[in-house]
Write an enzyme that holds these catalytic residues in place. Structure first.
Site, PDB file in Angstrom:
ATOM      1  N   SER A  41     -22.415 -14.760  13.046  1.00 25.17           N
ATOM      2  CA  SER A  41     -21.082 -14.154  12.948  1.00 25.17           C
ATOM      3  C   SER A  41     -20.066 -15.016  12.194  1.00 25.17           C
ATOM      4  O   SER A  41     -18.890 -15.040  12.558  1.00 25.17           O
ATOM      5  CB  SER A  41     -20.560 -13.781  14.336  1.00 25.17           C
ATOM      6  OG  SER A  41     -21.403 -12.806  14.926  1.00 25.17           O
ATOM      7  N   GLU A  92     -35.100 -13.442  14.388  1.00 28.53           N
ATOM      8  CA  GLU A  92     -35.651 -12.077  14.308  1.00 28.53           C
ATOM      9  C   GLU A  92     -37.157 -12.112  14.032  1.00 28.53           C
ATOM     10  O   GLU A  92     -37.899 -11.251  14.494  1.00 28.53           O
ATOM     11  CB  GLU A  92     -34.887 -11.278  13.236  1.00 28.53           C
ATOM     12  CG  GLU A  92     -33.464 -10.977  13.714  1.00 28.53           C
ATOM     13  CD  GLU A  92     -32.416 -10.900  12.622  1.00 28.53           C
ATOM     14  OE1 GLU A  92     -32.760 -10.761  11.437  1.00 28.53           O
ATOM     15  OE2 GLU A  92     -31.215 -10.986  12.962  1.00 28.53           O
ATOM     16  N   GLY A 139     -25.224 -13.654   7.637  1.00 27.45           N
ATOM     17  CA  GLY A 139     -25.899 -12.360   7.640  1.00 27.45           C
ATOM     18  C   GLY A 139     -24.963 -11.265   7.166  1.00 27.45           C
ATOM     19  O   GLY A 139     -24.736 -11.085   5.967  1.00 27.45           O
ATOM     20  N   GLY A 140     -24.385 -10.538   8.100  1.00 24.39           N
ATOM     21  CA  GLY A 140     -23.557  -9.368   7.787  1.00 24.39           C
ATOM     22  C   GLY A 140     -22.521  -9.596   6.694  1.00 24.39           C
ATOM     23  O   GLY A 140     -22.389  -8.773   5.773  1.00 24.39           O
ATOM     24  N   GLY A 183     -24.991 -11.315  14.627  1.00 26.93           N
ATOM     25  CA  GLY A 183     -24.682  -9.899  14.504  1.00 26.93           C
ATOM     26  C   GLY A 183     -23.864  -9.344  15.655  1.00 26.93           C
ATOM     27  O   GLY A 183     -23.717  -8.129  15.791  1.00 26.93           O
ATOM     28  N   ASN A 231     -28.212 -14.357   3.904  1.00 27.51           N
ATOM     29  CA  ASN A 231     -29.458 -13.708   4.318  1.00 27.51           C
ATOM     30  C   ASN A 231     -29.200 -12.206   4.416  1.00 27.51           C
ATOM     31  O   ASN A 231     -28.569 -11.745   5.360  1.00 27.51           O
ATOM     32  CB  ASN A 231     -29.884 -14.288   5.677  1.00 27.51           C
ATOM     33  CG  ASN A 231     -31.101 -13.578   6.261  1.00 27.51           C
ATOM     34  OD1 ASN A 231     -31.757 -12.784   5.577  1.00 27.51           O
ATOM     35  ND2 ASN A 231     -31.398 -13.850   7.521  1.00 27.51           N
ATOM     36  N   TRP A 232     -29.700 -11.489   3.429  1.00 25.73           N
ATOM     37  CA  TRP A 232     -29.438 -10.042   3.397  1.00 25.73           C
ATOM     38  C   TRP A 232     -30.258  -9.278   4.431  1.00 25.73           C
ATOM     39  O   TRP A 232     -30.035  -8.094   4.639  1.00 25.73           O
ATOM     40  CB  TRP A 232     -29.747  -9.476   2.002  1.00 25.73           C
ATOM     41  CG  TRP A 232     -28.862  -9.978   0.898  1.00 25.73           C
ATOM     42  CD1 TRP A 232     -27.864 -10.930   0.988  1.00 25.73           C
ATOM     43  CD2 TRP A 232     -28.891  -9.568  -0.479  1.00 25.73           C
ATOM     44  NE1 TRP A 232     -27.279 -11.124  -0.244  1.00 25.73           N
ATOM     45  CE2 TRP A 232     -27.892 -10.304  -1.164  1.00 25.73           C
ATOM     46  CE3 TRP A 232     -29.663  -8.657  -1.211  1.00 25.73           C
ATOM     47  CZ2 TRP A 232     -27.652 -10.147  -2.535  1.00 25.73           C
ATOM     48  CZ3 TRP A 232     -29.430  -8.504  -2.558  1.00 25.73           C
ATOM     49  CH2 TRP A 232     -28.422  -9.241  -3.218  1.00 25.73           C
ATOM     50  N   LYS A 233     -31.247  -9.929   5.014  1.00 27.98           N
ATOM     51  CA  LYS A 233     -32.155  -9.260   5.956  1.00 27.98           C
ATOM     52  C   LYS A 233     -32.750  -7.999   5.296  1.00 27.98           C
ATOM     53  O   LYS A 233     -32.944  -8.010   4.079  1.00 27.98           O
ATOM     54  CB  LYS A 233     -31.437  -8.958   7.279  1.00 27.98           C
ATOM     55  CG  LYS A 233     -30.772 -10.235   7.843  1.00 27.98           C
ATOM     56  CD  LYS A 233     -30.276 -10.123   9.249  1.00 27.98           C
ATOM     57  CE  LYS A 233     -29.647 -11.441   9.669  1.00 27.98           C
ATOM     58  NZ  LYS A 233     -29.199 -11.444  11.067  1.00 27.98           N
ATOM     59  N   HIS A 254     -36.580 -17.640  11.520  1.00 26.61           N
ATOM     60  CA  HIS A 254     -35.394 -16.885  11.935  1.00 26.61           C
ATOM     61  C   HIS A 254     -35.672 -16.244  13.302  1.00 26.61           C
ATOM     62  O   HIS A 254     -36.798 -15.819  13.580  1.00 26.61           O
ATOM     63  CB  HIS A 254     -35.060 -15.814  10.891  1.00 26.61           C
ATOM     64  CG  HIS A 254     -33.698 -15.223  11.112  1.00 26.61           C
ATOM     65  ND1 HIS A 254     -33.457 -14.276  12.084  1.00 26.61           N
ATOM     66  CD2 HIS A 254     -32.513 -15.486  10.526  1.00 26.61           C
ATOM     67  CE1 HIS A 254     -32.163 -13.972  12.069  1.00 26.61           C
ATOM     68  NE2 HIS A 254     -31.568 -14.690  11.133  1.00 26.61           N
ATOM     69  N   GLU A 283     -28.801 -21.358  14.674  1.00 26.62           N
ATOM     70  CA  GLU A 283     -28.294 -19.988  14.838  1.00 26.62           C
ATOM     71  C   GLU A 283     -28.459 -19.571  16.297  1.00 26.62           C
ATOM     72  O   GLU A 283     -29.538 -19.091  16.690  1.00 26.62           O
ATOM     73  CB  GLU A 283     -29.084 -19.019  13.951  1.00 26.62           C
ATOM     74  CG  GLU A 283     -28.965 -19.290  12.465  1.00 26.62           C
ATOM     75  CD  GLU A 283     -29.209 -18.030  11.650  1.00 26.62           C
ATOM     76  OE1 GLU A 283     -28.356 -17.707  10.829  1.00 26.62           O
ATOM     77  OE2 GLU A 283     -30.230 -17.355  11.861  1.00 26.62           O
TER      78      GLU A 283
HETATM   79  P1  13P Z   1     -24.703 -12.567  11.169  1.00 24.85           P
HETATM   80  O1  13P Z   1     -23.887 -13.414  10.207  1.00 24.85           O
HETATM   81  O2  13P Z   1     -24.732 -11.129  10.816  1.00 24.85           O
HETATM   82  O3  13P Z   1     -24.323 -12.845  12.580  1.00 24.85           O
HETATM   83  O4  13P Z   1     -26.232 -13.070  11.010  1.00 24.85           O
HETATM   84  C1  13P Z   1     -26.517 -14.414  11.051  1.00 24.85           C
HETATM   85  C2  13P Z   1     -27.928 -14.595  10.647  1.00 24.85           C
HETATM   86  O5  13P Z   1     -28.835 -14.211  11.350  1.00 24.85           O
HETATM   87  C3  13P Z   1     -28.190 -15.239   9.353  1.00 24.85           C
HETATM   88  O6  13P Z   1     -29.531 -15.561   9.203  1.00 24.85           O
END
Ligand code: 13P
Length: 254
Positions: free
Chosen positions: A216, A100, A237-238, A176, A9-11, A98, A170
């Site tokens: 993470s 967010e 994510g990251g 993050g 997920n590149w956000k 998600h 999650e």
């Molecule tokens: P991180 O891997 O950056 O913690 O993000 C997880 C995430 O929200 C994937 O959708």
């Protein structure tokens, strides 16, 4: 056998040239180095979907996903994107719910129920996200919170429909933050969700649904998390923004 999935997920990251470079690197590394059958899903921002789809080409290992979609087929919803539009750009997955989206855009379980069934009607596989905030875990209410999220958003689905859903657990406190849930905490919640699915549908249905962990995940911890019996992969994510790290996470299944 459940499908193993590693989704990136590149956000809201990467310009188009940056995204194309990242996707090309991942595609080549996966082709050259990965020796497992995990499905890899690249989930860029909407406007990069077509560009990335063209790079993926006919790769059998890599699929395309989107980060959200609207709950209507079309209409006067300025700035929104429909499930049918995503499919027309080559997406086969869509992240829904998600944390967010829940936190910054006010998405509720009721809205997510609509989005999930709309995505399914359009032949998109929802990656439905659930997970608790830190204070909920500290109060010991994490299972009941996830229970409610899953029940409200998914349990209106028929057996045929739920089989097509992917769930991602999650924990918000692990997103993050560099603070990963322990492999035991992930396994415990995944097993809980699978029990919930079994009680509502059947053991056979519950055993067929992929449940991903997100929060993470890094090359250093992926193997331990993915080796848990109820963890079928990750939503990253990251670390999905670095081709080497993302590929090494996929290789945790080798
Ligand atoms: P991180 O891997 O950056 O913690 O993000 C997880 C995430 O929200 C994937 O959708």
């Amino acid at each position: 056998m459940r499908k193993q999935i590693v989704a990136g997920n590149w956000k809201m990251n990467c310009t188009l040239p940056e995204g194309k470079k990242l996707a090309s690197e991942v595609i080549h590394m996966v082709e050259d180095e990965v020796n497992n059958n995990a499905e890899v899903v690249l989930i860029p921002p909407f406007i990069h979907l077509t560009g990335i789809f063209n790079l993926i080409g006919s790769s059998s290992k890599i699929s395309l996903g989107a980060q959200n979609c609207h709950q209507s087929q079309s209409g006067a919803y300025t700035g929104e994107v429909s499930a049918a539009m995503l499919v027309s750009c080559g997406a086969t997955y869509v992240i829904l719910g998600h944390s967010e989206r829940r936190e910054f855009f006010g998405e509720t379980d009721e809205l997510l129920a609509e989005k999930v069934s709309f995505a399914l009607e359009n032949n998109l596989t929802p990656i439905f996200c659930c997970g608790e905030r830190l204070e909920v875990r500290e109060a010991g209410d994490h299972e009941s919170l996830v229970d409610t999220q899953v029940e409200k958003a998914l349990f209106g689905l028929s057996e045929d429909q739920i089989r097509k859903v992917v769930i991602a657990y999650e924990p918000v406190w692990a997103i993050g933050t560099g603070k990963t849930a322990s492999a035991e905490q992930a396994q415990e919640m995944h097993a809980f969700i699978r029990e919930q699915l079994s009680a509502k549908y059947s053991r056979e249905v519950a055993d067929s649904i992929s449940i991903l962990y997100g929060g993470s995940v890094k090359p250093e911890n992926a193997k331990e998390i993915f080796s848990q019996p109820d963890v079928d992969g990750g939503l990253i994510g990251g670390a999905s923004l670095k081709s080497r790290d993302f590929t090494n996470i996929i290789k945790a299944f080798d």
